[in-house]
Motif scaffolding. Sequence first.
Motif, PDB file in Angstrom:
ATOM      1  N   VAL A  22      42.442  61.716  50.900  1.00 30.62           N
ATOM      2  CA  VAL A  22      43.146  62.119  49.675  1.00 30.62           C
ATOM      3  C   VAL A  22      42.272  63.044  48.837  1.00 30.62           C
ATOM      4  CG1 VAL A  22      44.123  61.229  47.523  1.00 30.62           C
ATOM      5  CG2 VAL A  22      44.667  60.110  49.692  1.00 30.62           C
ATOM      6  N   ALA A  23      40.981  62.761  48.761  1.00 30.83           N
ATOM      7  CA  ALA A  23      40.069  63.613  47.986  1.00 30.83           C
ATOM      8  C   ALA A  23      40.007  65.021  48.551  1.00 30.83           C
ATOM      9  CB  ALA A  23      38.673  62.992  47.963  1.00 30.83           C
ATOM     10  N   ASN A  24      40.225  65.159  49.850  1.00 27.31           N
ATOM     11  CA  ASN A  24      40.125  66.459  50.494  1.00 27.31           C
ATOM     12  C   ASN A  24      41.437  67.235  50.546  1.00 27.31           C
ATOM     13  OD1 ASN A  24      37.318  67.099  51.701  1.00 27.31           O
ATOM     14  ND2 ASN A  24      37.583  64.893  51.955  1.00 27.31           N
ATOM     15  N   LEU A  25      42.502  66.694  49.963  1.00 33.63           N
ATOM     16  CA  LEU A  25      43.756  67.449  49.907  1.00 33.63           C
ATOM     17  C   LEU A  25      43.593  68.625  48.950  1.00 33.63           C
ATOM     18  CD1 LEU A  25      46.333  64.526  49.719  1.00 33.63           C
ATOM     19  CD2 LEU A  25      45.997  66.111  51.639  1.00 33.63           C
ATOM     20  N   PRO A  26      44.243  69.733  49.235  1.00 33.75           N
ATOM     21  CA  PRO A  26      44.127  70.886  48.322  1.00 33.75           C
ATOM     22  C   PRO A  26      44.824  70.632  46.990  1.00 33.75           C
ATOM     23  CG  PRO A  26      45.582  71.388  50.172  1.00 33.75           C
ATOM     24  CD  PRO A  26      45.022  70.023  50.420  1.00 33.75           C
ATOM     25  N   ASP A  27      44.286  71.263  45.946  1.00 36.19           N
ATOM     26  CA  ASP A  27      44.852  71.116  44.602  1.00 36.19           C
ATOM     27  C   ASP A  27      46.314  71.524  44.536  1.00 36.19           C
ATOM     28  OD1 ASP A  27      42.485  70.163  43.585  1.00 36.19           O
ATOM     29  OD2 ASP A  27      41.819  72.112  42.835  1.00 36.19           O
TER      30      ASP A  27
END
Length: 166
Positions: A22-27
């Motif tokens: 989840v932290a690595n999903l794009p903004d």
Amino acid sequence: MENFTLQPEHLPDCHALLADCVANLPDDCYSLPARLAWAGIWDEDSRVNWEARLAGAWSVGIRDGGHLLAFAWLTQAGELDMLYVAPWAQRRGLAWQMIHDLEHAAAAAGVTALHAWASHAARPLLERAGYVLLRPNCALRDGVPLENWLMAKGGWQEPAVARSEA
């Protein structure tokens, strides 16, 4: 690589992998507040909730050299409840493998009508796996809206009561 059935003792590592994904999903998929709300924290309430969900599901984890690469579970009610692959292990077919294994286990038990609440990131994968889009959805987690998609496969239909409340 080794496939294994998830047990309660694996859940803290599963949560850590989910948080990394989840932290690595794009903004442009999900804002930082949305990603933080989605990942949540691992605490006693999370442990109890996840153990209960896992108890009513078929599950699979994939590890290599003791490192968790991916995990997924499909409830006995036909909901693909979890599906995560570590960012550094993606594009190796692990998600496809887990979907296939879980759907095969479900079908062996007579469960063929499946559904999932797919994130923006998971939607294309599930479409390629034969799931069809039923409708967009917005879930609230800690008061933060999270957009997702209700998708189905094998003839699953949303109950009329759920549709009227959505």
